[in-house]
Design a protein around this motif. Structure first.
Motif, short mmCIF file in Angstrom:
data_model
loop_
_atom_site.label_atom_id
_atom_site.label_comp_id
_atom_site.label_asym_id
_atom_site.label_seq_id
_atom_site.Cartn_x
_atom_site.Cartn_y
_atom_site.Cartn_z
N THR A 1 60.85 16.07 60.11
CA THR A 1 59.48 16.34 59.68
C THR A 1 58.81 15.01 59.39
O THR A 1 59.45 13.95 59.39
N ALA A 2 57.55 15.05 59.12
CA ALA A 2 56.81 13.85 58.75
C ALA A 2 56.55 13.82 57.25
O ALA A 2 55.70 13.07 56.78
N THR B 1 59.31 -7.42 60.68
CA THR B 1 59.53 -5.98 60.48
C THR B 1 59.67 -5.67 58.99
O THR B 1 59.12 -4.67 58.50
N MET B 2 60.38 -6.51 58.26
CA MET B 2 60.56 -6.33 56.83
C MET B 2 59.22 -6.45 56.08
O MET B 2 58.90 -5.62 55.21
N ALA B 3 58.45 -7.45 56.44
CA ALA B 3 57.19 -7.70 55.73
C ALA B 3 56.19 -6.57 55.93
O ALA B 3 55.39 -6.26 55.03
N LEU B 4 56.20 -5.93 57.10
CA LEU B 4 55.23 -4.88 57.41
C LEU B 4 55.73 -3.49 57.06
O LEU B 4 54.97 -2.51 57.17
N CYS B 5 56.96 -3.39 56.63
CA CYS B 5 57.55 -2.07 56.37
C CYS B 5 56.99 -1.51 55.06
O CYS B 5 57.05 -2.17 54.02
N PRO B 6 56.51 -0.28 55.08
CA PRO B 6 55.98 0.32 53.86
C PRO B 6 57.10 0.82 52.94
O PRO B 6 58.23 1.04 53.39
N THR B 7 56.81 0.97 51.66
CA THR B 7 57.72 1.62 50.73
C THR B 7 57.46 3.12 50.77
O THR B 7 56.30 3.56 50.70
N LEU B 8 58.50 3.90 50.88
CA LEU B 8 58.38 5.35 51.01
C LEU B 8 58.97 6.03 49.77
O LEU B 8 59.98 5.58 49.23
N LYS B 9 58.35 7.13 49.38
CA LYS B 9 58.85 7.89 48.25
C LYS B 9 58.38 9.34 48.37
O LYS B 9 57.70 9.71 49.33
N HIS C 1 56.67 -0.25 66.19
CA HIS C 1 55.46 0.29 66.81
C HIS C 1 54.54 0.88 65.74
O HIS C 1 53.32 0.65 65.78
N GLU C 2 55.10 1.59 64.78
CA GLU C 2 54.27 2.17 63.71
C GLU C 2 53.68 1.08 62.82
O GLU C 2 52.62 1.27 62.22
N GLU C 3 54.32 -0.09 62.76
CA GLU C 3 53.80 -1.20 61.98
C GLU C 3 52.73 -1.98 62.72
O GLU C 3 52.12 -2.90 62.16
N GLY C 4 52.51 -1.65 63.98
CA GLY C 4 51.51 -2.34 64.77
C GLY C 4 52.03 -3.50 65.58
O GLY C 4 51.25 -4.25 66.18
N ILE C 5 53.33 -3.65 65.64
CA ILE C 5 53.94 -4.71 66.45
C ILE C 5 53.97 -4.25 67.90
O ILE C 5 54.35 -3.11 68.19
N THR C 6 53.57 -5.11 68.81
CA THR C 6 53.54 -4.72 70.23
C THR C 6 54.75 -5.22 71.00
O THR C 6 55.17 -4.59 71.98
N ASP C 7 55.29 -6.35 70.59
CA ASP C 7 56.47 -6.88 71.28
C ASP C 7 57.70 -6.36 70.55
O ASP C 7 58.20 -6.96 69.60
N LEU C 8 58.21 -5.21 70.97
CA LEU C 8 59.29 -4.52 70.27
C LEU C 8 60.65 -5.15 70.60
O LEU C 8 60.94 -5.41 71.76
N VAL C 9 61.46 -5.38 69.59
CA VAL C 9 62.77 -6.01 69.77
C VAL C 9 63.83 -5.24 68.98
O VAL C 9 63.52 -4.49 68.06
N ASP C 10 65.08 -5.46 69.35
CA ASP C 10 66.20 -4.78 68.70
C ASP C 10 66.69 -5.57 67.49
O ASP C 10 67.86 -5.95 67.39
N ASN C 11 65.78 -5.80 66.54
CA ASN C 11 66.16 -6.60 65.38
C ASN C 11 65.23 -6.29 64.22
O ASN C 11 64.00 -6.33 64.36
N GLY D 1 56.51 12.47 48.61
CA GLY D 1 55.10 12.69 48.92
C GLY D 1 54.59 11.86 50.08
O GLY D 1 53.51 12.12 50.62
N SER D 2 55.34 10.83 50.50
CA SER D 2 54.92 10.04 51.66
C SER D 2 54.95 10.90 52.91
O SER D 2 55.75 11.84 53.03
N THR D 3 54.06 10.59 53.86
CA THR D 3 53.98 11.34 55.10
C THR D 3 53.85 10.37 56.28
O THR D 3 53.62 9.18 56.10
N GLY D 4 53.97 10.93 57.49
CA GLY D 4 53.78 10.15 58.69
C GLY D 4 55.06 9.94 59.47
O GLY D 4 56.16 10.30 59.03
N ARG D 5 54.90 9.33 60.63
CA ARG D 5 56.06 9.16 61.52
C ARG D 5 57.08 8.16 60.98
O ARG D 5 58.24 8.21 61.35
N VAL D 6 56.67 7.27 60.07
CA VAL D 6 57.65 6.38 59.46
C VAL D 6 58.63 7.19 58.63
O VAL D 6 59.84 6.87 58.57
N VAL D 7 58.16 8.29 58.01
CA VAL D 7 59.06 9.19 57.28
C VAL D 7 60.02 9.85 58.25
O VAL D 7 61.22 10.00 57.97
#
Length: 709
Positions: free
Chosen positions: A96-97, A60-68, A45-55, A70-76
């Motif tokens: 936390t975010a 999902t891999m291609a749209l997933c951000p790299t986190l480190k 959902h955070e990646e902008g996908i509307t048809d959510l699946v259990d996989n 200082g990163s913020t947001g609900r993906v954190v």
């Protein structure tokens, strides 16, 4: 309950519960796939996908951000929830975010546990590993620190090449097997885009090119030697080389030789392609020469000639099933005459869990024994009962083991027929049933390489046959014979002789059990003849002390000698039919053969024979009945041929005649049983006024060998 996991579950429902196709997660405080799937759907959902699946798939891999840091947001927040579900605290009491120092420390610890560089950076590949049920510490019962060591080293070596971070849970499983094969593919120079973690034809060809002489002592191929050490350990701790150092020393040579010997390979101490495949693929090298087979085809003379020319020596055949599948008595004889032996397989269904239960095992145990007995399989033959589906571990526990318990306990009740229990099935199923004590030997369905019970499990220690491939051999164009190739361990040599009840016309005719108590042998002939001396082709004889079964009515013309058709035991132990001369004068229906008495008129005391006076009452209260002592457990059957119970050694049975069952002339008709301990004489059951007892004609060579005296 884990408070941090519960917070994660509540946050997911609170944050995404109104999102279409998200659904909800159970708020239990326990990590499970339901929670992990919820985290994956939240990420999508955070990646902008509307048809959510259990996989966690490619999108999902291609749209997933790299986190480190200082990163913020609900993906954190999703990342932190995944870390909590894996048992890694983030230094905060709540989600936390913010990707702060506590979250970075948790990521570095997970990376260390996974054998990865401790960067603290969460790549999409690492995010996929976190949002899974994979563990990165040895927390499982039965987990091995040595396996963890191996898993971490493999991740360090091939995770970037494979695009996968493999679990480090201390368990040999499908994923570890796949990781080892990725390491092989990297070592032999396979392009990362081609590598797939499967030891297929391309990998096989490239390995043979890279190591045309195999890998042996003193090899400088450190990476491959280390892989060999991994593979040896995964096949059992007994193959542990002591360390995973990449040195092919004398210990490695010894362990390789031991594995080869166990697996039915030449024990050379050098790892060739057959050894490599046997260590990592359930079916091993499908091109290897074998001496065993199993099939559902009736083996004709031409089929057997073809199979013999290819070196086959032992054959698995079904003892139940339709006419197209089931072994035939004459086929059994043909196989044995060709110098091959036979091992029996029992399978009526066995292809889904619903078939398996204790009660089904109880019934199948009886049917298997009676069919094996009818075909004449000798005592102590192993019967392989089939589990022909991809049984999960819980299905083995809930259904398959109770099924084999039923078989085991039924065969214990039928100990008069001492057949042994084997299992046909995937590696894990065979091992678990055998470890439970319900199977002696395993016939492994390794050809089903995709079964979860084969991948990631070593060959059972009690394997007798290993099914590796289906092949066809030409017979005479366009005919061919299709069989499954079975590697033979030597633990089961099969049946090389058979003692079937001969196919005669006894059914529907009265037969009597007779005993030769004279000093002379009774000649047995193949044919009657209308010309003097009215006999033709002597084929055997009935020796002193032996008993046999004869038709009560005479055969032969009124002017010729009176004959009786008989079943007797030949010198080689097989049962056969023939004819004996009863009298050269027509004397009606009674025997006048010198030195012959009815079975119920004689008592066997060791090797001595005591003829009873038929005019006396031999059992008090049962006039005309004679008691026989059971010295080996015998089977009691009802008039329908259904097994009733085993009569134990020490009991006595009573018969007033020596008559047999019409359709089963090897069974004596009895009326009463006495189990001793003051119980007296009684019917076998409240509903059966008589019963039939197997007179053990197969093992009757002297009084001491008989089941009944």
């Amino acid at each position: 309950m884990d408070v941090m996991v519960l917070q994660t579950q509540r946050w997911l429902n609170r944050t995404y519960g109104s999102v279409p196709t998200f659904g909800s997660v159970e708020e239990t405080g326990s990590t499970g796939w339901d929670t992990i799937y919820g985290l994956i759907r939240a990420l999508q959902h955070e990646e902008g996908i509307t048809d959510l699946v259990d996989n966690f798939g490619e999108t999902t891999m291609a749209l997933c951000p790299t986190l480190k840091l200082g990163s913020t947001g609900r993906v954190v927040t999703i990342l932190q929830g995944g870390l909590w579900c894996k048992g890694y605290g983030t230094g905060a009491a709540d989600l936390t975010a913010n990707f702060a120092g506590g979250t970075e420390d948790a990521v570095k610890q997970l990376q260390a546990d996974a054998g990865l560089p401790q960067t603290g950076i969460v790549t999409p590949m690492l995010m996929k590993a976190i949002l899974s049920m994979d563990a990165f510490t040895n927390t499982w019962s039965g987990g091995s620190d040595r396996i963890c060591e191996m898993q971490r080293a493999l991740n360090a070596s091939i995770s970037s090449y494979a695009g996968i971070i493999f679990p480090c849970d201390g368990l040999y499983s499908r994923s570890l097997n796949e990781a080892i094969i990725y390491a092989i593919q990297k070592d032999i120079g396979m392009d990362a885009g081609t590598a797939n973690g499967a030891f297929g034809p391309t990998t096989t060809s490239m390995w043979k090119s890279a190591y045309p002489n195999g890998v042996s002592a003193g090899s400088s191929a450190t990476a491959m030697v280390k892989i060999i050490q991994y593979a040896l350990y995964c096949n059992g701790a007994s193959y542990d080389t002591g360390t995973f150092d990449g040195v092919y020393d004398s210990t490695v040579t010894t362990r390789v030789s031991q594995f080869q010997s166990f697996s039915g390979l030449p024990a050379t101490g050098t790892v060739d392609i057959s050894t490599m495949l046997s260590m990592l693929v359930s079916y091993g090298d499908q091109d290897r020469a074998v001496t065993g087979l199993d099939c559902a085809n009736t083996l004709t003379d031409s089929y057997l000639a073809a199979l013999d020319s290819y070196g086959y020596k032992i054959c698995g055949r079904y003892i139940v099933g339709g006419d197209w599948k089931r072994l035939k008595v004459d086929e059994f004889a043909r196989i044995l005459a060709k110098g091959m032996s036979v091992f029996p397989i029992y399978q009526t269904n066995g292809m889904e869990e619903s078939y398996f239960s204790y009660n089904q095992g109880w019934e199948d145990g009886k049917e298997a024994v009676m069919n094996a007995r009818a075909f004449g399989f000798p005592n102590n033959t192993v019967i392989y009962f089939a589990v022909d589906f991809d049984a999960m571990d819980y299905q083995v526990t809930n259904s398959v083991i109770p099924y084999f318990q039923g078989i085991y306990e039924r065969l214990q009740k039928m100990s008069c027929y001492p057949y042994r229990i084997g299992i046909y099935g995937p590696r894990n199923v065979c091992s678990r049933v055998s470890d439970a004590g319900y199977a002696e030997l395993s016939f492994v369905s390794d050809m089903s390489s995709g079964f979860s019970g084969n991948l990631g499990y070593p060959l059972p220690v009690n394997w007798a046959f290993d099914q590796i491939d289906t092949v066809s051999y030409p017979v005479q164009a366009p005919d061919f014979v299709e069989i499954d190739k079975d590697v033979v361990s030597g633990r089961d040599s099969g049946a090389s002789v058979a003692f079937p009840i001969p196919d005669t016309d006894y059914a529907g005719g009265e037969s009597l059990i007779k005993v030769n108590i004279g000093n002379d042998e009774i000649p047995v002939y193949a044919n009657m003849d209308t010309n003097y001396p009215f006999v033709k082709n002597q084929i055997g004889s009935i020796k002193k002390g032996q008993f046999y079964i004869a038709r009560a009515s005479k055969d032969g013309a009124s002017w010729a000698p009176s004959y009786r058709k008989v079943i007797y035991k030949k010198g080689d132990g097989a049962l056969a039919t023939g004819l004996i001369i009863v009298s050269n004068t027509i004397m009606g229906g009674s025997f006048i053969q010198t030195g012959v008495v009815d079975f119920h008129s004689v008592i066997f005391n060791g090797s001595d024979l005591e003829v009873l006076n038929p005019d006396e009452d031999h059992i008090s209260g049962l006039p005309g009945y004679i008691a026989h002592t059971v010295h080996k457990p015998v089977a009691a059957m009802n008039s329908s041929g259904t097994f009733i119970k085993t009569i134990p050694a020490g009991a006595k049975i009573a018969a007033d005649v020596s008559e047999t069952g019409y359709s089963h002339p090897e069974y004596l008709i009895c009326n009463y049983v006495n189990y001793g301990e003051g119980n007296g004489w009684e019917p076998i059951t409240s509903s059966d006024s008589y019963f039939f007892v197997d007179v053990d004609l197969y093992s009757a060579t002297s009084g001491a060998d008989r089941a009944i005296w």
